[in-house]
Design an enzyme around this catalytic site. Structure first.
Site, short mmCIF file in Angstrom:
data_model
loop_
_atom_site.label_atom_id
_atom_site.label_comp_id
_atom_site.label_asym_id
_atom_site.label_seq_id
_atom_site.Cartn_x
_atom_site.Cartn_y
_atom_site.Cartn_z
N LYS A 180 0.53 -1.06 -0.43
CA LYS A 180 -0.48 0.04 -0.13
C LYS A 180 0.77 1.04 0.11
CE LYS A 180 -1.87 2.99 3.16
NZ LYS A 180 -0.87 4.13 2.16
N GLU A 255 9.90 0.66 10.29
CA GLU A 255 11.39 2.05 9.63
C GLU A 255 10.57 3.23 9.54
OE1 GLU A 255 14.55 -0.73 8.66
OE2 GLU A 255 14.62 1.52 9.34
N CYS A 289 14.06 10.69 6.30
CA CYS A 289 13.99 9.63 8.16
C CYS A 289 15.32 9.91 8.54
CB CYS A 289 13.91 8.13 8.01
SG CYS A 289 14.58 7.30 6.74
N GLU A 386 10.68 16.36 13.93
CA GLU A 386 11.73 15.89 13.21
C GLU A 386 11.28 16.69 12.20
OE1 GLU A 386 9.91 12.46 11.22
OE2 GLU A 386 12.20 11.69 10.47
N1 NAD Z 1 13.00 4.65 8.90
C1 NAD Z 1 12.74 4.94 7.42
O1 NAD Z 1 13.37 4.51 6.38
C2 NAD Z 1 11.94 5.33 6.81
C3 NAD Z 1 12.07 6.34 5.41
C4 NAD Z 1 10.94 7.79 4.80
C5 NAD Z 1 9.78 7.94 6.13
N2 NAD Z 1 10.72 7.87 7.37
C6 NAD Z 1 9.81 8.49 8.46
O2 NAD Z 1 8.09 8.72 7.70
C7 NAD Z 1 7.16 9.88 7.72
C8 NAD Z 1 6.94 10.93 6.85
O3 NAD Z 1 6.23 10.04 5.97
P1 NAD Z 1 4.84 10.22 5.86
O4 NAD Z 1 4.41 11.26 5.96
O5 NAD Z 1 4.16 9.67 4.37
O6 NAD Z 1 4.46 8.83 7.37
P2 NAD Z 1 3.13 8.59 7.38
O7 NAD Z 1 3.11 7.51 8.66
O8 NAD Z 1 1.76 9.61 7.23
O9 NAD Z 1 2.58 7.20 6.04
C9 NAD Z 1 3.39 6.71 6.18
C10 NAD Z 1 2.33 6.20 5.41
O10 NAD Z 1 1.30 5.06 6.05
C11 NAD Z 1 -0.14 5.06 5.32
N3 NAD Z 1 -1.07 5.18 6.45
C12 NAD Z 1 -1.01 6.08 7.46
N4 NAD Z 1 -1.89 6.30 8.28
C13 NAD Z 1 -1.92 5.29 8.85
C14 NAD Z 1 -2.99 4.38 9.00
N5 NAD Z 1 -3.69 4.28 9.85
N6 NAD Z 1 -3.07 2.75 9.10
C15 NAD Z 1 -2.76 2.43 7.47
N7 NAD Z 1 -1.40 3.13 7.08
C16 NAD Z 1 -1.47 4.55 7.27
C17 NAD Z 1 0.39 6.34 4.37
O11 NAD Z 1 -1.05 6.39 3.69
C18 NAD Z 1 1.47 5.50 4.51
O12 NAD Z 1 1.20 5.19 2.99
C19 NAD Z 1 8.87 10.74 8.58
O13 NAD Z 1 8.05 10.67 9.95
C20 NAD Z 1 9.29 10.07 8.32
O14 NAD Z 1 10.65 9.98 9.17
C21 NAD Z 1 10.81 6.90 8.48
O1 LIG Z 2 13.73 8.52 4.35
C1 LIG Z 2 13.79 7.46 4.04
C2 LIG Z 2 15.58 6.89 3.19
O2 LIG Z 2 15.23 5.68 3.74
C3 LIG Z 2 16.46 7.51 2.92
S1 LIG Z 2 17.83 6.88 1.93
O3 LIG Z 2 17.60 7.21 1.07
O4 LIG Z 2 17.18 5.17 2.67
O5 LIG Z 2 18.98 7.20 3.70
#
Ligand code: NAD
Ligand SMILES: O=C[C@H](O)CS(=O)(=O)O
Length: 483
Positions: A180, A255, A289, A386
């Protein structure tokens, strides 16, 4: 969108090898954040479509797990080759649906494909073990077997690589998958499904459900056929999915959010530190992230570092990611802009000073000026939350003990970085930082060979490397007796 390979632009969900609309007929618009133009209309699916995808995956997985590993490997390798052959088109899809500059989008396609390449090889190296038994009439055999049906939920900021980092190891070991993608960026996910089908992946093994995250996620976490949920996104949503998955005791891959410290000691190569800070902070306009979220500079080099960094930041070209020379695209939406503005205003209200940037860009929409704030303190929101935008807050510190305490003062533990040339300091600081990943004299640590992931409230498990393979395997102990 001006693609060479028009087949890549898919606008329906992908379930059991078929391109389908939502049962309800409802749709969602996909917009380009740089232009506000609607670039596609996709289905708004829910629990019923998710259930069908789970059943398709269950059936397909029974055959897939029996395929010889080499055959699974060959199909993954073909998928990798097709993705790289279509790199330019796939990169344009990323830039159109989430705004990152085309150069970065090309890099993401290569990065995402590298996980498929890596796990195409690892598929052939899922080794078991025998263990000396406590009695002569017995033998102990340890097998590694695929978990089964896994469900993945991914964010908008890396709409290609966050998917392949999960799907590749899962398929490699014999799992079947659901994905998804974020509602903002479904097109990259659908293009990956198109190329997986062309690579010969049997139907049912990869399913892409587009639409209502709560309904789709609710079914993924409640349905007992799904044995693992793997999520990349915010810590808040990660907590929710963890709770929802507890009723059926699912394996979890999380993650989550970060709050990376970027530390510059006074013995650092300042030019190298500035270069590392530029890529760690401003990559994807600060929307990763692992972006430096707090920059700590030892007091003896604070002013010199701030001056050097500002000179580089002022050179950054902001604009539409498709335009030549642009290195800073728009943020994903106006909500992201409002969060960045809130962090900047809070810092200024508590004594921070703007060095450069600090406000919305003249281009309007969700463009923001690359920003540096100095005289930052731990009382400010930028220290605890963040920011997820192009803002570099500069903190001052006295010595290693002081900065380690400041750096670790957070519930997050994903990435961290520091610059120092003293090997004793390097080892001591690397050992003391409470993070899943530590970059030493570099601002870029992500690659397919390394175990990517966090500790504390930044997540569970690892993606990439041999460790990422184990996350999709179950251990089975077989006790053979009467030998
Ligand atoms: N650790 C990592 O590898 C990593 C990588 C990329 C982004 N991030 C984190 O993600 C965040 C930014 O991305 P974002 O704004 O899309 O995050 P988000 O958590 O809002 O959304 C991520 C995914 O979760 C889904 N989602 C949202 N609410 C949901 C629910 N109630 N049930 C099921 N799915 C749901 C969204 O549709 C999307 O597909 C930041 O905090 C960033 O640090 C972490
Ligand atoms: O933000 C999410 C990604 O994991 C960053 S990276 O390209 O893997 O460093």
């Amino acid at each position: 969108m001006n693609l060479t390979n028009k087949a890549l632009l898919r606008d329906k969900g992908y379930i059991d090898g078929a391109w389908v609309d939502a049962d309800s007929g409802e749709t969602l618009e996909v917009t380009n954040p740089a232009t506000d133009e609607v670039i596609a209309v996709v289905p708004k699916m829910g629990a019923a479509e998710t259930r069908r995808a789970i059943e398709a995956a269950r059936v397909a997985q029974k055959l897939w797990k029996r395929r010889p590993a080499k055959e699974r490997s060959n199909i993954l390798r073909k998928w990798f080759t097709l993705i790289m052959e279509n790199q330019e088109d796939l990169a344009q899809i990323i830039t159109d649906e989430m705004g990152k500059p085309l150069t970065e989008a090309r890099g993401e396609i290569a990065y995402g494909a590298s996980y498929i390449e890596w796990y195409a090889e690892e598929a052939k190296r899922v080794y078991g073990e025998t263990i000396p038994a406590p009695s002569d009439d017995k033998r102990i055999v340890v097998m590694k077997q695929p978990i089964g049906v896994i469900a993945s939920i991914t964010p908008w900021n890396f709409p290609n690589a966050m998917i392949t980092r999960k799907i590749a190891p899962a398929l490699a070991v014999g799992c079947a998958t659901l994905m998804k993608p974020a509602e903002q960026t479904p097109l990259s996910a659908l293009a990956l499904c198109e190329l997986a089908e062309q690579a010969g992946l049997p139907k049912g093994l990869i399913n892409c459900i587009i639409g209502d995250p709560v309904a789709i996620g609710g079914e993924m976490t409640a349905n007992d056929t799904v044995r693992k949920v793997t999520f990349t996104g915010s810590t808040g949503v990660g907590r929710l999915l963890m709770k929802q998955s507890s009723d059926t005791i699912k394996k979890l891959g999380l993650e989550l959010g970060g709050n990376a410290p970027f530390i510059v000691f006074d013995d650092a190569d300042l030019d190298a530190a500035v270069e590392g800070a530029m890529i760690s902070k401003y990559r994807n306009s600060g929307q990763t992230c692992v972006c430096a979220n707090r920059l700590y500079v030892q007091e003896g080099v604070y002013d010199a570092f701030a001056e050097k960094l500002a000179a580089k930041v002022r050179e950054l070209k902001v604009g539409n990611g498709l335009d030549d020379g642009v290195v800073q695209g728009p943020l994903i939406d106006m909500k992201a802009i409002e969060k960045v503005e809130d962090h900047v205003a809070d810092a200024l209200a508590k004594g921070g000073e703007i060095v450069c940037g600090g406000k919305r860009h003249a281009l309007g929409k969700s463009f923001f000026e690359p920003t540096i704030i100095k005289n930052v303190t731990k009382e400010m929101k930028v220290a605890r939350e963040e920011t997820f935008g192009p803002v570099a807050p500069l903190f001052k510190f006295k010595d290693a003990e002081d900065v380690i305490e400041q750096a670790n003062d957070t519930e997050f533990g994903l990435a961290s970085y520091f610059y120092s040339k003293d090997m004793s300091n390097v080892f001591r600081v690397a050992e003391e930082l409470e993070y899943g990943m530590v970059g030493v004299n570099t601002g870029l640590i992500s690659n397919e060979a390394a175990p990517f992931g966090g500790v504390k409230q930044s997540g569970l498990g690892r993606e990439g490397s041999k460790f990422g393979l184990d996350d999709y395997l179950e251990l089975k102990y077989v006790c053979l007796s009467e030998i």
